[in-house]
Scaffold this motif. Structure first.
Motif, PDB file in Angstrom:
ATOM      1  N   THR A   1       2.533 -15.891   4.901  1.00 58.74           N
ATOM      2  CA  THR A   1       2.751 -16.590   6.161  1.00 58.74           C
ATOM      3  C   THR A   1       3.967 -16.087   6.925  1.00 58.74           C
ATOM      4  OG1 THR A   1       4.017 -18.276   4.972  1.00 58.74           O
ATOM      5  CG2 THR A   1       1.664 -18.667   5.304  1.00 58.74           C
ATOM      6  N   LYS A   2       4.909 -15.449   6.266  1.00 59.27           N
ATOM      7  CA  LYS A   2       6.150 -15.078   6.943  1.00 59.27           C
ATOM      8  C   LYS A   2       6.407 -13.576   7.003  1.00 59.27           C
ATOM      9  CE  LYS A   2       8.571 -19.384   5.936  1.00 59.27           C
ATOM     10  NZ  LYS A   2       9.797 -20.007   5.372  1.00 59.27           N
ATOM     11  N   GLN A   3       5.918 -12.838   6.040  1.00 60.24           N
ATOM     12  CA  GLN A   3       6.272 -11.423   5.949  1.00 60.24           C
ATOM     13  C   GLN A   3       5.018 -10.592   5.694  1.00 60.24           C
ATOM     14  OE1 GLN A   3       9.704 -10.478   3.532  1.00 60.24           O
ATOM     15  NE2 GLN A   3       8.757  -8.599   2.812  1.00 60.24           N
ATOM     16  N   LYS A   4       5.018  -9.413   6.254  1.00 60.45           N
ATOM     17  CA  LYS A   4       3.877  -8.530   6.103  1.00 60.45           C
ATOM     18  C   LYS A   4       4.360  -7.188   5.582  1.00 60.45           C
ATOM     19  CE  LYS A   4      -0.331  -7.402   8.615  1.00 60.45           C
ATOM     20  NZ  LYS A   4      -1.003  -7.508   9.929  1.00 60.45           N
ATOM     21  N   SER A   5       3.628  -6.672   4.602  1.00 59.73           N
ATOM     22  CA  SER A   5       3.977  -5.374   4.041  1.00 59.73           C
ATOM     23  C   SER A   5       2.826  -4.399   4.275  1.00 59.73           C
ATOM     24  CB  SER A   5       4.260  -5.480   2.537  1.00 59.73           C
ATOM     25  OG  SER A   5       5.405  -6.273   2.317  1.00 59.73           O
ATOM     26  N   PHE A   6       3.196  -3.213   4.674  1.00 58.95           N
ATOM     27  CA  PHE A   6       2.218  -2.164   4.935  1.00 58.95           C
ATOM     28  C   PHE A   6       2.400  -1.065   3.891  1.00 58.95           C
ATOM     29  CE2 PHE A   6       1.640   2.021   6.989  1.00 58.95           C
ATOM     30  CZ  PHE A   6       0.281   1.979   7.197  1.00 58.95           C
ATOM     31  N   ILE A   7       1.320  -0.773   3.155  1.00 59.69           N
ATOM     32  CA  ILE A   7       1.363   0.267   2.129  1.00 59.69           C
ATOM     33  C   ILE A   7       0.687   1.520   2.686  1.00 59.69           C
ATOM     34  CG2 ILE A   7       0.753   0.913  -0.230  1.00 59.69           C
ATOM     35  CD1 ILE A   7       2.685  -1.427  -0.060  1.00 59.69           C
ATOM     36  N   TRP A   8       1.446   2.580   2.765  1.00 60.88           N
ATOM     37  CA  TRP A   8       0.930   3.861   3.279  1.00 60.88           C
ATOM     38  C   TRP A   8       0.900   4.858   2.125  1.00 60.88           C
ATOM     39  CZ3 TRP A   8       4.017   7.693   6.832  1.00 60.88           C
ATOM     40  CH2 TRP A   8       3.170   8.729   7.233  1.00 60.88           C
ATOM     41  N   ARG A   9      -0.304   5.218   1.697  1.00 62.20           N
ATOM     42  CA  ARG A   9      -0.456   6.249   0.674  1.00 62.20           C
ATOM     43  C   ARG A   9      -0.939   7.517   1.352  1.00 62.20           C
ATOM     44  NH1 ARG A   9      -2.540   1.586  -1.885  1.00 62.20           N
ATOM     45  NH2 ARG A   9      -1.283   0.924  -3.665  1.00 62.20           N
TER      46      ARG A   9
ATOM     47  N   ILE B   1      10.283   3.809  -0.675  1.00 59.28           N
ATOM     48  CA  ILE B   1       9.454   4.881  -1.230  1.00 59.28           C
ATOM     49  C   ILE B   1       9.296   4.603  -2.716  1.00 59.28           C
ATOM     50  CG2 ILE B   1       9.198   7.363  -1.620  1.00 59.28           C
ATOM     51  CD1 ILE B   1      10.800   7.887   0.848  1.00 59.28           C
ATOM     52  N   ILE B   2       8.035   4.479  -3.161  1.00 55.35           N
ATOM     53  CA  ILE B   2       7.744   4.051  -4.520  1.00 55.35           C
ATOM     54  C   ILE B   2       7.834   5.229  -5.485  1.00 55.35           C
ATOM     55  CG2 ILE B   2       6.041   2.938  -6.011  1.00 55.35           C
ATOM     56  CD1 ILE B   2       7.161   1.160  -3.761  1.00 55.35           C
ATOM     57  N   ASN B   3       8.576   4.994  -6.588  1.00 59.94           N
ATOM     58  CA  ASN B   3       8.603   5.970  -7.688  1.00 59.94           C
ATOM     59  C   ASN B   3       7.474   5.591  -8.649  1.00 59.94           C
ATOM     60  OD1 ASN B   3       9.170   7.280 -10.247  1.00 59.94           O
ATOM     61  ND2 ASN B   3      11.191   7.771  -9.417  1.00 59.94           N
ATOM     62  N   PRO B   4       6.415   6.411  -8.765  1.00 56.54           N
ATOM     63  CA  PRO B   4       5.259   6.014  -9.570  1.00 56.54           C
ATOM     64  C   PRO B   4       5.525   5.991 -11.075  1.00 56.54           C
ATOM     65  CG  PRO B   4       5.009   8.272  -8.842  1.00 56.54           C
ATOM     66  CD  PRO B   4       6.250   7.756  -8.179  1.00 56.54           C
TER      67      PRO B   4
ATOM     68  N   VAL C   1       0.237  12.492  -4.211  1.00 59.16           N
ATOM     69  CA  VAL C   1       0.206  11.353  -3.295  1.00 59.16           C
ATOM     70  C   VAL C   1       1.547  10.628  -3.322  1.00 59.16           C
ATOM     71  CG1 VAL C   1      -0.870   9.121  -2.790  1.00 59.16           C
ATOM     72  CG2 VAL C   1      -2.274  11.060  -3.505  1.00 59.16           C
ATOM     73  N   MET C   2       2.052  10.318  -2.127  1.00 58.53           N
ATOM     74  CA  MET C   2       3.288   9.545  -1.990  1.00 58.53           C
ATOM     75  C   MET C   2       2.949   8.164  -1.448  1.00 58.53           C
ATOM     76  SD  MET C   2       6.732  10.414   0.228  1.00 58.53           S
ATOM     77  CE  MET C   2       7.273  11.666  -0.941  1.00 58.53           C
ATOM     78  N   THR C   3       3.622   7.138  -1.960  1.00 59.45           N
ATOM     79  CA  THR C   3       3.386   5.766  -1.526  1.00 59.45           C
ATOM     80  C   THR C   3       4.629   5.227  -0.838  1.00 59.45           C
ATOM     81  OG1 THR C   3       1.843   5.384  -3.339  1.00 59.45           O
ATOM     82  CG2 THR C   3       2.743   3.443  -2.254  1.00 59.45           C
ATOM     83  N   ILE C   4       4.443   4.767   0.396  1.00 57.59           N
ATOM     84  CA  ILE C   4       5.548   4.238   1.191  1.00 57.59           C
ATOM     85  C   ILE C   4       5.215   2.801   1.583  1.00 57.59           C
ATOM     86  CG2 ILE C   4       6.839   4.461   3.351  1.00 57.59           C
ATOM     87  CD1 ILE C   4       6.175   7.482   3.215  1.00 57.59           C
ATOM     88  N   LYS C   5       6.138   1.912   1.330  1.00 55.71           N
ATOM     89  CA  LYS C   5       5.960   0.499   1.673  1.00 55.71           C
ATOM     90  C   LYS C   5       6.914   0.142   2.807  1.00 55.71           C
ATOM     91  CE  LYS C   5       6.356  -4.166  -0.292  1.00 55.71           C
ATOM     92  NZ  LYS C   5       6.671  -4.954  -1.503  1.00 55.71           N
TER      93      LYS C   5
END
Length: 244
Positions: A109-117, A176-179, A230-234
């Motif tokens: 309801t308050k925050q939105k996260s966008f995951i870009w792979r 930036i996610i470390n897998p 593949v890199m994942t960015i949140k």
């Protein structure tokens, strides 16, 4: 008298069993002696039967060919439908994968996260697809810098811009996610648009207004943040008074 006439009267007529002509009983022997007309009649009758048979066979063959053509068309249509169903299933699967890999949205309801792979490459610039929050349209720009890998937040032109309050008053953060190691995720400082002086948070005059950005990963460390290339960015975004 009637019984006599029907059973034994020589004048009573009967049809010839070969030609069908009505002849008196008394003349039957004489009529039957005329074999040639009977032969011609039977030959003609046989020819007529042959013609009728040939027409029936031709009609049956034509109907068979027509049915075979219809069956072939039906089989071709069934094969086309099967092929289209496979293509549709493939497109649905591809779309689901694209949704998962390029536009995975986690919303509360308050925050939105966008995951870009993204499939990482050494191109100087890569842009994410659009993502929306409260009517605003955002995106992420990945840019190769001399010192490393930079991320920039972008405000993009949207269909509700004329009714939204400006400037955008919110909070943004990159990660930036470390897998391989959750303790080594690289996270940007929290960006408060109300006090940020580096970015443009007003209503976009063109397709894109560039917000602020950060270099989060050194060039030598980039491989550590890739899995199978593949890199994942949140990217997390919220209104300023709703940031968790």
């Amino acid at each position: 008298m009637s019984e006599h006439h029907n059973s034994s009267c020589p004048e009573q007529t009967e049809p010839c069993e070969y030609c069908g002509v009505l002849i008196p009983r008394k003349s039957r022997s004489e009529h039957m002696a005329q074999s040639q007309p009977h032969i011609e009649y039977l030959v003609q009758k046989a020819k007529n039967l042959e013609i009728r048979l040939a027409k029936a066979e031709a009609s049956a063959e034509s109907k068979t060919q027509c049915l075979e053509k219809r069956l072939a068309k039906a089989e071709a249509a069934a094969a086309t439908i099967t092929s289209l169903e496979k293509k549709i299933s493939s497109l649905v699967a591809q779309n689901a994968q694209m949704q998962e890999t390029t536009n995975s949205l986690l919303l509360n309801t308050k925050q939105k996260s966008f995951i870009w792979r993204l499939k990482y490459s050494d191109r100087s610039r890569l842009r994410s697809c659009d993502f929306r929050f409260r009517g605003y349209v955002f995106g992420v720009l990945l840019q190769q810098a001399e010192t490393g890998l930079g991320l920039f937040f972008e405000l993009r032109k949207g269909d509700k811009d004329d009714v939204l309050p400006w400037p955008f008053n919110g909070v943004v953060r990159f990660q930036i996610i470390n897998p391989n190691d959750k303790t080594r995720h690289r996270e940007s400082p929290q960006i408060d648009t109300a006090i940020d002086e580096k970015g443009d948070w007003e209503k976009p005059k063109g397709p894109i207004s560039l917000g602020c950005g950060f270099v989060l990963v050194a060039k030598t460390d980039i491989p550590e943040y890739l899995r199978d290339g593949v890199m994942t960015i949140k990217t997390s975004v919220a209104l300023r008074d709703e940031w968790l």
